[in-house]
Design a protein around this motif. Structure first.
Motif, short mmCIF file in Angstrom:
data_model
loop_
_atom_site.label_atom_id
_atom_site.label_comp_id
_atom_site.label_asym_id
_atom_site.label_seq_id
_atom_site.Cartn_x
_atom_site.Cartn_y
_atom_site.Cartn_z
N GLY A 18 -77.41 -41.10 -7.86
CA GLY A 18 -76.80 -41.64 -9.07
C GLY A 18 -75.59 -42.53 -8.82
O GLY A 18 -75.25 -43.34 -9.67
N ASN A 19 -74.92 -42.37 -7.66
CA ASN A 19 -73.76 -43.23 -7.40
C ASN A 19 -73.80 -43.92 -6.03
O ASN A 19 -72.85 -44.57 -5.64
CB ASN A 19 -72.44 -42.45 -7.55
CG ASN A 19 -72.14 -41.55 -6.37
OD1 ASN A 19 -73.01 -41.18 -5.59
ND2 ASN A 19 -70.89 -41.16 -6.24
N CYS A 20 -74.90 -43.77 -5.32
CA CYS A 20 -75.00 -44.33 -3.97
C CYS A 20 -75.31 -45.83 -4.02
O CYS A 20 -76.22 -46.25 -4.72
CB CYS A 20 -76.10 -43.61 -3.19
SG CYS A 20 -76.09 -43.99 -1.43
N PRO A 21 -74.54 -46.64 -3.27
CA PRO A 21 -74.83 -48.07 -3.24
C PRO A 21 -76.23 -48.35 -2.68
O PRO A 21 -76.74 -47.58 -1.86
CB PRO A 21 -73.76 -48.63 -2.29
CG PRO A 21 -72.72 -47.58 -2.22
CD PRO A 21 -73.40 -46.27 -2.46
N PHE A 76 -76.45 -40.55 1.18
CA PHE A 76 -75.86 -39.37 0.55
C PHE A 76 -75.03 -38.56 1.54
O PHE A 76 -75.33 -38.53 2.74
CB PHE A 76 -76.94 -38.45 -0.02
CG PHE A 76 -77.80 -39.04 -1.10
CD1 PHE A 76 -77.44 -40.18 -1.80
CD2 PHE A 76 -79.01 -38.44 -1.42
CE1 PHE A 76 -78.25 -40.71 -2.80
CE2 PHE A 76 -79.83 -38.96 -2.41
CZ PHE A 76 -79.45 -40.08 -3.10
N ASP A 77 -74.03 -37.88 1.03
CA ASP A 77 -73.24 -36.98 1.84
C ASP A 77 -74.15 -35.91 2.46
O ASP A 77 -75.00 -35.35 1.78
CB ASP A 77 -72.16 -36.31 0.97
CG ASP A 77 -71.25 -35.43 1.78
OD1 ASP A 77 -70.72 -35.90 2.81
OD2 ASP A 77 -71.07 -34.25 1.39
N GLY A 78 -73.97 -35.68 3.75
CA GLY A 78 -74.75 -34.67 4.45
C GLY A 78 -76.04 -35.18 5.06
O GLY A 78 -76.80 -34.41 5.63
N THR A 79 -76.30 -36.49 4.97
CA THR A 79 -77.52 -37.06 5.54
C THR A 79 -77.56 -36.79 7.04
O THR A 79 -76.57 -37.01 7.75
CB THR A 79 -77.59 -38.58 5.27
OG1 THR A 79 -77.69 -38.77 3.85
CG2 THR A 79 -78.77 -39.22 5.95
N PRO A 80 -78.69 -36.30 7.56
CA PRO A 80 -78.80 -36.02 8.99
C PRO A 80 -78.76 -37.29 9.83
O PRO A 80 -79.41 -38.28 9.51
CB PRO A 80 -80.17 -35.33 9.12
CG PRO A 80 -80.54 -34.88 7.74
CD PRO A 80 -79.89 -35.86 6.81
N LEU A 81 -78.02 -37.22 10.93
CA LEU A 81 -77.90 -38.33 11.87
C LEU A 81 -78.85 -38.11 13.04
O LEU A 81 -78.87 -37.04 13.64
CB LEU A 81 -76.46 -38.43 12.39
CG LEU A 81 -76.15 -39.58 13.33
CD1 LEU A 81 -76.31 -40.93 12.62
CD2 LEU A 81 -74.73 -39.43 13.88
N VAL A 82 -79.65 -39.14 13.34
CA VAL A 82 -80.64 -39.07 14.42
C VAL A 82 -80.06 -39.59 15.73
O VAL A 82 -80.26 -39.00 16.79
CB VAL A 82 -81.93 -39.85 14.04
CG1 VAL A 82 -82.91 -39.88 15.20
CG2 VAL A 82 -82.57 -39.24 12.81
#
Length: 158
Positions: free
Chosen positions: A39-42, A138-144
């Motif tokens: 809802g607020n993510c660019p 989003f906050d908490g998105t997993p980094l590969v």
């Protein structure tokens, strides 16, 4: 796949969830921290940069030694797993284009393997915490993965 969201006119979805047919495993090396949520993510990183968000990476401590050689101010490429994205769409009809397009012709997070890539600049290095200039997830998105951006390699030929 449970309850799949409705598809837009012109979109095509696979009859199965590609996640149910995995070929390899991944290890998430950390999480991306951002102020963004549904809802607020660019829509893209240039729009995220305009917001000047407080964003950083929380690397798992065991991967902190892998940062050796990186410096503040250096550009890096982040590969991250858009874990909230659909994986079954092969043709999409985003609102910003004039006609449906194949998934591989779009930067949409909805794809068989929801891997996103962004080139960001390191703003701080503090142990397993890496400050970055912006991100569009989003906050908490997993980094590969994190890869250094190298001008001699990463600029396509003319």
């Amino acid at each position: 796949m449970g309850d799949r969201p409705a598809i837009r006119e012109g979109e095509i979805a696979l009859p199965h969830d590609p996640a149910a047919r995995t070929d390899a495993g991944l290890v998430f090396i950390g999480r991306i921290r951002s102020p963004w949520a549904r809802g607020n993510c660019p829509k893209n990183i240039s729009k995220a940069r305009a917001e000047k968000p407080d964003t950083w990476i929380e690397l798992k401590p065991e991967f902190a030694p892998a940062l050796a050689g990186l410096t503040v101010g250096q550009p890096v490429i982040l590969l991250y797993w858009m874990d909230n994205a659909r994986r079954d769409l092969v043709v999409q009809a985003p609102a910003h284009v004039d006609a449906p397009r194949g998934t591989f012709a779009l930067r949409s997070p909805n794809r068989p393997n929801p891997i996103a890539a962004a080139t960001v600049r390191i703003t701080a290095l503090d142990g397993a915490r890496i400050g970055i200039d912006a991100i569009d997830c989003f906050d908490g998105t997993p980094l590969v993965d994190i890869k250094p951006w190298l001008e001699t390699i990463d600029i396509p030929p003319a």
